[in-house]
Design a protein around this motif. Sequence first.
Motif, PDB file in Angstrom:
ATOM      1  N   TYR A 130      -2.616  82.590 -73.558  1.00  0.00           N
ATOM      2  CA  TYR A 130      -1.210  82.559 -73.141  1.00  0.00           C
ATOM      3  C   TYR A 130      -1.039  80.915 -72.944  1.00  0.00           C
ATOM      4  O   TYR A 130      -2.157  80.417 -72.715  1.00  0.00           O
ATOM      5  N   LEU A 131       0.192  80.322 -72.848  1.00  0.00           N
ATOM      6  CA  LEU A 131       0.414  79.275 -72.354  1.00  0.00           C
ATOM      7  C   LEU A 131       1.645  79.282 -71.135  1.00  0.00           C
ATOM      8  O   LEU A 131       2.157  80.568 -71.013  1.00  0.00           O
ATOM      9  N   GLY A 132       1.489  78.393 -70.253  1.00  0.00           N
ATOM     10  CA  GLY A 132       2.282  78.458 -69.223  1.00  0.00           C
ATOM     11  C   GLY A 132       2.735  77.161 -68.699  1.00  0.00           C
ATOM     12  O   GLY A 132       2.163  76.014 -68.943  1.00  0.00           O
ATOM     13  N   VAL A 133       4.019  76.934 -68.145  1.00  0.00           N
ATOM     14  CA  VAL A 133       4.665  76.038 -67.652  1.00  0.00           C
ATOM     15  C   VAL A 133       5.318  76.297 -66.069  1.00  0.00           C
ATOM     16  O   VAL A 133       5.600  77.457 -66.002  1.00  0.00           O
ATOM     17  N   GLY A 134       5.310  75.377 -65.284  1.00  0.00           N
ATOM     18  CA  GLY A 134       5.495  75.374 -63.993  1.00  0.00           C
ATOM     19  C   GLY A 134       5.461  74.199 -63.172  1.00  0.00           C
ATOM     20  O   GLY A 134       5.334  73.127 -63.679  1.00  0.00           O
ATOM     21  N   ALA A 135       5.247  74.402 -61.667  1.00  0.00           N
ATOM     22  CA  ALA A 135       5.306  73.340 -60.941  1.00  0.00           C
ATOM     23  C   ALA A 135       4.287  73.684 -59.857  1.00  0.00           C
ATOM     24  O   ALA A 135       4.280  74.931 -59.551  1.00  0.00           O
ATOM     25  N   GLY A 136       3.941  72.788 -58.843  1.00  0.00           N
ATOM     26  CA  GLY A 136       3.090  73.073 -57.960  1.00  0.00           C
ATOM     27  C   GLY A 136       3.284  72.194 -56.961  1.00  0.00           C
ATOM     28  O   GLY A 136       3.894  71.070 -56.954  1.00  0.00           O
ATOM     29  N   TYR A 137       2.801  72.459 -55.448  1.00  0.00           N
ATOM     30  CA  TYR A 137       2.789  71.359 -54.445  1.00  0.00           C
ATOM     31  C   TYR A 137       1.103  71.405 -54.118  1.00  0.00           C
ATOM     32  O   TYR A 137       0.624  72.629 -53.770  1.00  0.00           O
ATOM     33  N   ASN A 138       0.774  70.126 -54.073  1.00  0.00           N
ATOM     34  CA  ASN A 138      -0.680  70.059 -53.633  1.00  0.00           C
ATOM     35  C   ASN A 138      -1.088  69.059 -52.458  1.00  0.00           C
ATOM     36  O   ASN A 138      -0.247  68.278 -51.958  1.00  0.00           O
ATOM     37  N   TRP A 139      -2.255  69.432 -51.627  1.00  0.00           N
ATOM     38  CA  TRP A 139      -2.551  68.778 -50.484  1.00  0.00           C
ATOM     39  C   TRP A 139      -3.914  67.967 -50.890  1.00  0.00           C
ATOM     40  O   TRP A 139      -4.823  68.655 -51.090  1.00  0.00           O
ATOM     41  N   GLU A 143      -2.077  64.835 -46.977  1.00  0.00           N
ATOM     42  CA  GLU A 143      -0.913  64.220 -47.893  1.00  0.00           C
ATOM     43  C   GLU A 143      -0.479  65.229 -48.927  1.00  0.00           C
ATOM     44  O   GLU A 143      -1.552  65.812 -49.701  1.00  0.00           O
ATOM     45  N   GLY A 144       0.508  65.358 -48.903  1.00  0.00           N
ATOM     46  CA  GLY A 144       0.978  66.545 -50.164  1.00  0.00           C
ATOM     47  C   GLY A 144       1.884  65.793 -51.205  1.00  0.00           C
ATOM     48  O   GLY A 144       2.650  64.705 -50.954  1.00  0.00           O
ATOM     49  N   PHE A 145       1.919  66.535 -52.252  1.00  0.00           N
ATOM     50  CA  PHE A 145       2.445  65.832 -53.531  1.00  0.00           C
ATOM     51  C   PHE A 145       2.941  66.824 -54.524  1.00  0.00           C
ATOM     52  O   PHE A 145       2.109  67.994 -54.361  1.00  0.00           O
ATOM     53  N   GLY A 146       3.958  66.836 -55.091  1.00  0.00           N
ATOM     54  CA  GLY A 146       4.323  67.946 -56.328  1.00  0.00           C
ATOM     55  C   GLY A 146       3.814  67.522 -57.622  1.00  0.00           C
ATOM     56  O   GLY A 146       3.904  66.299 -58.013  1.00  0.00           O
ATOM     57  N   THR A 147       3.775  68.313 -58.425  1.00  0.00           N
ATOM     58  CA  THR A 147       3.270  68.210 -59.706  1.00  0.00           C
ATOM     59  C   THR A 147       4.127  69.240 -60.788  1.00  0.00           C
ATOM     60  O   THR A 147       4.669  70.234 -60.163  1.00  0.00           O
ATOM     61  N   ALA A 148       4.185  68.637 -61.924  1.00  0.00           N
ATOM     62  CA  ALA A 148       4.506  69.607 -62.912  1.00  0.00           C
ATOM     63  C   ALA A 148       3.573  69.901 -63.700  1.00  0.00           C
ATOM     64  O   ALA A 148       2.485  69.092 -64.108  1.00  0.00           O
TER      65      ALA A 148
END
Length: 458
Positions: A130-139, A143-148
């Motif tokens: 399978y393939l997947g696309v999405g987003a997340g939030y990481n710490w 320090e937090g930051f968003g990712t694609a």
Amino acid sequence: MKHLGKLLLASLCLLGVTSLQAQDKNNPWAVGIGINAVDAYPVGEDAPRGGMFSEFFNVKDHYNILPSVSKLTIGRYIGSGFSAEVAGSLNRIDKFGDQSVDDLTYYAVDGAVQYSFREMINETGWFDPYLGVGAGYNWLDDEGFGTANGSLGFNFWFTDNVAFNIQSTYKKAFDDMEGPDHFQHSMGIKIAFGGTDTDGDGVYDDKDECPNEPGLAEFNGCPDSDGDGIPDKDDKCPNEAGSAEFMGCPDTDGDGIADPEDDCPNEAGVASLNGCPDADGDGVKDADDNCPNEAGPAENNGCPWQDRDNDGVLDKDDQCPDVAGTTANNGCPEVTVEIINELNEYSKTILFDLGKSSIRKESFEALESIADIMEEYPNTVFHIEGHTDSQGSNKLNLRLSKERAASVRDYLVNQANIDSSRITSEGYGEERPIATNKTAAGRQQNRRVEVSLEKNRD
């Protein structure tokens, strides 16, 4: 670990949002548990990191792995190969590319839409890429930051519900100043559940061909009320045990006729009489036969009248009383395929003058043999067919084929004294080849006269 509560709270919020979406009764949920590894090296940036996909599998030097359960997922199938998944993960970071760092706490919440290729490969197979696309939030610590996110993964299904899962996700930071690009790999076990089983027979509705009737797994959820191994939906006698030969119906008297079609289900009989017996074989079932042990016609209630040729047609109705024939042909013999073949063995030897319809003398013997056979079937109409090869014009070939067929008919009528009403003729030109017209041998086969069966006279 003081932010673990934040992680759990965020996960619950995201799961709550997904639970609000419409859930199809046949789309199961899935949960996963496993470990994850974080790798910031092969992302295509300057040292201490490397080029994109560089040393991608260098576990020893670049992977950050927490040696315990460190990733949880929950997902739901949407339809047409698509599913939605939310994941929460924890890790400890002591390697940043080729550089060592102080232990940093890493945790992330990610959401993705995945597309499975399993149905394209084999809908019931074990291999599920399978393939997947999405987003997340990481710490990283505080320090937090968003990712694609973009993912490639594989499920290997041991059973309908349990799979081994491996996945690799590229996480691109929305803001390079706030957080690093990195890869996150994971492996673990995935368990599917939650399918609907309306009739409670242990077969989920999406695989149940009879979702509203309790049935058996071996019949895809359909019942077999009489236990004969044929599901009710295919069983003409669902409440009586039978055999597949008779679509689930019994044959009590063993005569090869299923009871519903058998007028005499407890007496072995013949198919022509709907399963009723005919002791004398005269075509009249014993129950209606005044002479059940002596063959006779139906019009005489099964008692015998004179039938000299013993063909089942009484002499009074037999147009050929001294030659055994068939009832359908009024007591006269019917032409078989073998007889037609014999006629055509002779017809192959009929020769004509070049480019003409006149028959050569050496063919007269074959024509007489054809006439002798025709005389044996006085109730039959024969058809003479003329055919040519493809050389010459269509118009000329059609005319020549008609004339040659007519010449054969004229000989049989005028010289061999066959009744003219028993022979028809027609030419078909080059329309019906039996061999290729590209070789001399093929063209010779196509230049022919054939005899076929026209019809029986009343």
